[in-house]
Motif scaffolding. Structure first.
Motif, short mmCIF file in Angstrom:
data_model
loop_
_atom_site.label_atom_id
_atom_site.label_comp_id
_atom_site.label_asym_id
_atom_site.label_seq_id
_atom_site.Cartn_x
_atom_site.Cartn_y
_atom_site.Cartn_z
N ALA A 169 -23.18 -24.12 65.55
CA ALA A 169 -22.47 -25.42 65.80
C ALA A 169 -23.19 -26.39 64.77
O ALA A 169 -22.57 -27.23 64.31
CB ALA A 169 -22.38 -25.52 67.26
N SER A 170 -24.48 -26.55 65.04
CA SER A 170 -25.14 -27.53 64.16
C SER A 170 -24.94 -27.54 62.83
O SER A 170 -24.73 -28.59 62.25
CB SER A 170 -26.47 -27.60 64.76
OG SER A 170 -27.51 -26.44 64.22
N ILE A 171 -25.12 -26.28 62.12
CA ILE A 171 -24.96 -26.07 60.84
C ILE A 171 -23.45 -26.73 60.44
O ILE A 171 -23.33 -27.10 59.41
CB ILE A 171 -25.21 -24.64 60.57
CG1 ILE A 171 -26.76 -24.33 60.55
CG2 ILE A 171 -24.63 -24.38 59.08
CD1 ILE A 171 -27.23 -22.79 60.53
N VAL A 172 -22.54 -26.03 61.13
CA VAL A 172 -21.01 -26.13 60.78
C VAL A 172 -20.77 -27.67 61.08
O VAL A 172 -20.24 -28.50 60.24
CB VAL A 172 -20.17 -25.57 61.89
CG1 VAL A 172 -18.81 -26.00 61.66
CG2 VAL A 172 -20.32 -23.89 61.55
N ALA A 173 -21.42 -28.54 61.87
CA ALA A 173 -21.25 -30.06 62.12
C ALA A 173 -21.80 -30.62 61.01
O ALA A 173 -20.98 -31.83 60.57
CB ALA A 173 -21.70 -30.37 63.46
N MET A 174 -23.12 -30.34 60.49
CA MET A 174 -23.45 -30.90 59.31
C MET A 174 -22.57 -30.68 58.22
O MET A 174 -22.40 -31.42 57.45
CB MET A 174 -24.82 -30.50 58.92
CG MET A 174 -25.61 -31.07 57.99
SD MET A 174 -27.24 -30.22 57.56
CE MET A 174 -26.90 -28.46 57.05
N ARG A 175 -22.00 -29.56 57.98
CA ARG A 175 -21.01 -29.24 56.82
C ARG A 175 -19.85 -30.08 57.13
O ARG A 175 -19.43 -30.51 55.89
CB ARG A 175 -20.98 -27.87 56.77
CG ARG A 175 -22.02 -27.06 56.36
CD ARG A 175 -22.07 -26.78 54.86
NE ARG A 175 -23.43 -25.99 54.57
CZ ARG A 175 -23.72 -25.79 53.42
NH1 ARG A 175 -22.88 -25.95 52.44
NH2 ARG A 175 -24.83 -25.20 53.19
N LEU A 176 -19.45 -30.14 58.11
CA LEU A 176 -18.07 -30.86 58.32
C LEU A 176 -18.44 -32.24 58.07
O LEU A 176 -17.34 -33.07 57.56
CB LEU A 176 -17.46 -30.78 59.83
CG LEU A 176 -16.93 -29.61 60.13
CD1 LEU A 176 -16.59 -29.34 61.66
CD2 LEU A 176 -15.68 -29.19 59.32
#
Length: 153
Positions: A29-36
């Motif tokens: 979730a933290s990696i995806v939030a950064m990418r979003l």
């Protein structure tokens, strides 16, 4: 030297495919939030939607550490005494297991209109199938980023 501020013509959105099988939920979730949000780009501008389009597959095979599988998720119906809860295990084994991943990513973004717009760039699927082959997404291997990103069942 002037501060760079991105304009809509400067924004370059990519498509990213992430396989969530065996990956720890919070780390994903933290990696995806950064990418979003687009924070991985050198041209990051906080008030613009600069993030990539992210596709997550195999959301039903996500891993949770500790006792988080038995942790309840609460919501309120809007009626008096209408607080309800369901554990993460019940949601993952239920009809819509992708909601656990979506909610985790949503809670890692700052609240506001821009974050709601950025959440529209996230697509989560419970199985390995997705209808976005035409966008030819790049595969992002979250498992290989750090050995702590995975857990065995």
């Amino acid at each position: 030297m002037k501060t760079f501020t991105a304009t809509p013509s400067d924004i370059d959105k990519k498509w990213i495919l992430i396989d969530a099988e065996g990956v720890v939920l919070g780390r994903l979730a933290s990696i995806v939030a950064m990418r979003l949000r687009g924070k991985h780009k050198p041209s990051f501008t906080p008030h613009m939607d600069m993030g990539d389009n992210v596709i997550i597959v195999n959301a039903d095979k996500i891993q949770l550490t500790g006792n988080k599988r038995e942790k309840p998720n609460y919501w309120h119906t809007g009626h008096p005494g209408g607080i309800k809860s369901r554990t993460n295990a019940e949601i993952l084994e239920g009809k819509h297991p992708e909601r656990v991943v979506t909610q985790a990513v949503k809670r890692m973004l700052p609240g506001g209109p821009l974050s709601r717009q950025q959440m529209t760039n996230l697509r989560v699927y419970a199985s390995a199938d997705h209808p976005h082959e035409a966008q030819s997404p790049e595969v992002l291997d979250v498992k290989a980023m750090n050995k702590k990103n995975t857990r065995s069942a």
